[in-house]
Enzyme design. Structure first.
Site, PDB file in Angstrom:
ATOM      1  N   ASP A 479       0.830  -1.202   0.000  1.00  0.00           N
ATOM      2  CA  ASP A 479       0.000   0.000   0.000  1.00  0.00           C
ATOM      3  C   ASP A 479       0.866   1.254   0.000  1.00  0.00           C
ATOM      4  OD1 ASP A 479      -2.318   1.501   0.140  1.00  0.00           O
ATOM      5  OD2 ASP A 479      -3.104   0.538   1.940  1.00  0.00           O
ATOM      6  N   ASP A 549     -10.640   2.115  -3.590  1.00  0.00           N
ATOM      7  CA  ASP A 549     -11.175   1.875  -2.245  1.00  0.00           C
ATOM      8  C   ASP A 549     -12.694   1.876  -2.257  1.00  0.00           C
ATOM      9  OD1 ASP A 549      -9.005   1.352  -0.726  1.00  0.00           O
ATOM     10  OD2 ASP A 549      -8.761   3.391   0.052  1.00  0.00           O
TER      11      ASP A 549
HETATM   12  C1  DGJ Z   1      -5.884   1.859   1.833  1.00  0.00           C
HETATM   13  C2  DGJ Z   1      -6.219   0.652   1.020  1.00  0.00           C
HETATM   14  O1  DGJ Z   1      -6.665   1.009  -0.239  1.00  0.00           O
HETATM   15  C3  DGJ Z   1      -7.231  -0.180   1.785  1.00  0.00           C
HETATM   16  O2  DGJ Z   1      -7.637  -1.266   1.019  1.00  0.00           O
HETATM   17  C4  DGJ Z   1      -6.621  -0.622   3.078  1.00  0.00           C
HETATM   18  O3  DGJ Z   1      -5.555  -1.488   2.842  1.00  0.00           O
HETATM   19  C5  DGJ Z   1      -6.167   0.583   3.884  1.00  0.00           C
HETATM   20  N1  DGJ Z   1      -5.335   1.471   3.106  1.00  0.00           N
HETATM   21  C6  DGJ Z   1      -5.431   0.165   5.114  1.00  0.00           C
HETATM   22  O4  DGJ Z   1      -4.885   1.206   5.788  1.00  0.00           O
END
Ligand code: DGJ
Length: 741
Positions: A479, A549
């Protein structure tokens, strides 16, 4: 043979199966662009295509050659300040402060195949797909600098890959202010620019606008390719559709600041530039050193945007994605993020994992919050060791329990980040990207590590490697949750600070390269607050990427449909999540959520241990179904049918078809249901017109041409969608199309 050189006329004709790309050495060793488009015959030269008129109020090359005007010709890789006032492909400052250069053609070479670049993600040809590379050498004798323009032709994919390399053979350093990967001067401006723009949770929405006089650009200065603009763009003729017409696709194998720019000049010539964004870029080139740009991808078709998408998707899986994952079916995963956020312990997680096993899911992914003492997003980034309060037996033991269930195990990392509240910050506050004595701007309460420093990359590598070994890890979600501010490195001298954005990305690539080499069996999924780094640079190391997301099925339709123009389905991480949806509160049927997520690297992202018996049974069936058809969903040829970006956007549909044209799965989604609705039909694509098919096991068989030209009747969503109990909004219909044997 893909590269044809006419020595006498110094004409270079790069031919793919369906396209021609031609340029020529003009007077004074200047490279002139001749043609890019549908394939034409090889000839010694193309005088007709080079015809220009003498233009008033345009500087001449010299008093001796008043008819040669740099500003009035189509160029291949142009400079600025010597007669052409359009934006240049490169610019460099010399010791006397001048930015004037004079690169002239010197010689060329043709090599078979395609070498990978060092330190940068790049295309390759390890399948002996007849790739050929042309390298054109130019020199500026005064400052003793070489410029190599490299063109690799992938004939069967209709793709040309370009990059530039600057080499300093002189005795003094120069500074590159701009170094684009490709320039393409097109003879007119009758094009629409098609870009993929948005924001967090609304990535890659299609926007189509006609070109106009002046500069139009999409770019990023966030040190990520960004949620806001994607580096993929197309130029398409105004009448081009998914099925017909000319389109050129451009992309960049890069994850940092980029620029895609089109400048329509006074005579309607369109200059395209693709490369690193010159804003926030500079590179000091010492004697003996070279600078290699990332690679730009160019692909042309005369057969509509769907064809372009398919040739790009096929090109990436053959020549960019790690060969191991080329056709490897991606595991169905369950990710605990939306199920638990930071609030979990081993019991809670194991309940999810056990239920996953019962439902046939193949991998359990533990997301953010397993390390340091991270109970919210203020702490612990950089401390890649387990939080004993959550997992008292350690991460290795927990992974062992998941593996013992017969599941693969995946973990979340955010390797580039640091929290102030962390052990790492106590040890190395100077590793945080900042400008001394200036305010440090947080993003999601966190800061960024200086990945331009090899010792930082090495430290993070060691920590991650230990966890990977301890857990026998199968998958990493990498991430990256903030854009970078105060771009500065305390480890770099003042005259190299503009190198920082590129050096940072090189550090990210270095860590990816080391990890993927040392642990070739770990599958990587890239992520940047959803789809903030959905690009070809990432795809080279991480064959899949979290698309957004926003997991709401309706929002995801646009995200995934938009993404499909430039990227293959196998790259798009797509999950079924809980309702009401976390991002917009919408309640959609479980069927529809799966029918959207099936067209990607599929998984679940909700607390499956708390599902009702009925929901669990539905999930079980979905998993069985997806396993049967995942090769088709992930690697089948995708045809877009109804676009959510056209009309009122209420309907979207698409179909995947296998290579033999024996099986296809079409899905039609309808956002709102209307009473007493007009009749509508679904017109399929990609089938064999002469084969007969059954649709959802129908008794009657239909010829492919019938299904494509006459279509399938779509009835009302209200009375014949068995799964929809509460509402007929947000419905989806799946059509299984199978050849009659
Ligand atoms: C952002 C990501 O896109 C989510 O899927 C998740 O992993 C969160 N960060 C976790 O902090």
């Amino acid at each position: 043979m893909a590269i044809h050189v006419d020595e006498a006329n110094q004409t270079f004709h790069l031919q793919t199966d369906h396209t021609s790309y031609i340029f020529q050495v003009l007077a004074h060793g200047i490279l002139g662009q001749v043609y890019y488009g549908k394939k034409i015959h090889v000839k010694p030269q193309y005088n007709e295509l080079l015809k220009r008129e003498l233009k008033t109020a345009t500087p001449a090359y010299s008093l001796d050659d008043p008819d040669f005007q740099l500003g009035a010709i189509k160029q291949e890789y142009s400079d600025f300040g010597t007669g052409d006032f359009r934006r240049p492909a490169y610019q460099l400052t010399q010791p006397n402060g001048s930015r004037i250069t004079d690169f002239k053609y010197d010689h060329y070479e043709v090599v078979q195949g395609k070498q990978r670049l060092t330190g940068l993600p790049s295309t390759f040809d390890d399948t002996e797909d007849d790739a050929e590379t042309l390298i054109v050498h130019l020199t500026d004798k005064l400052i003793q600098l070489d410029l190599d323009l490299s063109y690799t032709v992938f004939p069967h994919q209709d793709v040309i890959v370009r990059s530039a390399n600057f080499k300093n053979h002189g005795v003094e350093a120069v500074t590159l202010n701009a170094a684009e990967s490709a320039q393409l001067d097109l003879p007119d401006s009758q094009y629409d620019l098609i870009q993929f723009s948005g924001t967090w949770a609304r990535e890659r929405h299609l926007i189509r606008t006609p070109l106009r006089s002046g500069i139009q650009a999409i770019d990023s200065v966030r040190t990520t390719s960004s949620h806001q603009q994607n580096p993929f763009m197309m130029l398409a003729r105004p009448n081009t559709t998914d099925d017909n017409g000319e389109a050129i696709g451009f992309n960049l194998v890069y994850s940092g600041n980029f620029l895609d720019q089109i400048e329509v000049d006074q005579w309607d010539v369109s200059r395209v530039l693709v490369g690193i964004n010159p804003a926030e870029f500079g590179w000091k080139l010492e004697p003996g050193k070279e600078f290699q740009t990332p690679e730009a991808i160019l692909s042309y078709t005369a057969d509509g945007m769907n064809q372009l998408s398919q040739q790009l998707a096929s090109f990436y899986s053959e020549h960019l994605v790690n060969a191991k994952y080329r056709r490897m079916e991606r595991p169905i995963l369950v990710n605990n993020w939306e199920a638990t956020y930071f609030d979990f312990n081993d019991e809670k997680l194991l309940n999810i994992a056990k239920q996953a096993k019962r439902l046939g899911i193949e991998m359990f992914v533990l997301d953010d919050g397993w390390f340091g003492h991270r109970n919210d997003d203020h702490t612990s980034l950089g401390d890649w060791f387990v939080d004993p309060k959550k997992l008292p037996n350690g991460i290795g033991a927990f992974a062992g329990e998941v593996h013992d269930l017969g599941l693969k195990f995946g973990l979340w990392f955010e390797p580039e980040m640091i929290s102030i509240d962390s052990e790492l910050y106590k040890k190395h506050p100077e590793w945080l990207i900042h400008v001394p004595k200036r305010r440090e701007t947080p993003g999601r309460n966190q800061y960024v590590l200086d990945f331009s420093r090899p010792e930082v990359v090495d430290y993070i590598y060691q920590m991650m490697a230990k966890v990977i070994q301890d857990t026998k890890l199968d998958y990493i979600k990498w991430d990256m949750n903030r854009y970078i501010t105060e771009m500065y490195s305390v480890a770099l001298p003042a005259d190299r600070q503009l190198e920082m954005p590129h050096r940072y990305i090189l550090g990210v690539y270095d860590l990816y390269a080391r990890l993927t080499k040392a642990f070739p069996d770990v599958l990587f999924e890239s992520c940047a607050s959803g789809g903030g780094r959905f690009d070809l640079g990432m795809m080279y190391y991480a064959p899949q990427a979290w698309a957004s997301d926003d997991t709401d099925a309706v929002e995801r339709m646009k995200v995934q449909f938009g993404t499909s123009y430039g990227y293959p389905q196998s790259m798009m991480g797509a999950h079924v999540s809980a309702v009401p949806n976390e991002q917009n509160g919408r309640i959609t049927p479980l069927e529809t959520r799966a029918n959207v997520a099936f067209y990607g690297a599929f998984g679940y992202e909700l607390d499956i241990s708390k599902m009702s018996e009925e929901e669990a049974n539905t999930v079980k069936k979905q998993v069985v179904f997806y396993k049967q058809h995942r090769a088709l969903y992930q690697f089948g040829k995708l045809y877009r049918l109804d676009s959510p970006f056209e009309g009122d956007g209420n309907v979207m549909s698409w179909v995947v078809v296998d290579d033999q044209q024996d099986h296809a799965i079409a899905t039609r989604y309808q956002i709102l249901n209307h009473p007493n609705a007009p009749y509508s039909r679904l017109y399929l694509k990609g089938l064999d017109p002469d084969k007969q098919y059954r649709v959802n096991d129908s008794e009657e068989a239909y010829y492919g041409d019938e299904l494509m030209n006459a279509g399938i009747h779509i009835g009302s969503a209200f009375d014949d969608t068995a799964e929809v109990k509460q509402s007929a909004d947000f419905s989806s219909r799946r059509f299984m199309i199978d050849v009659v044997k």
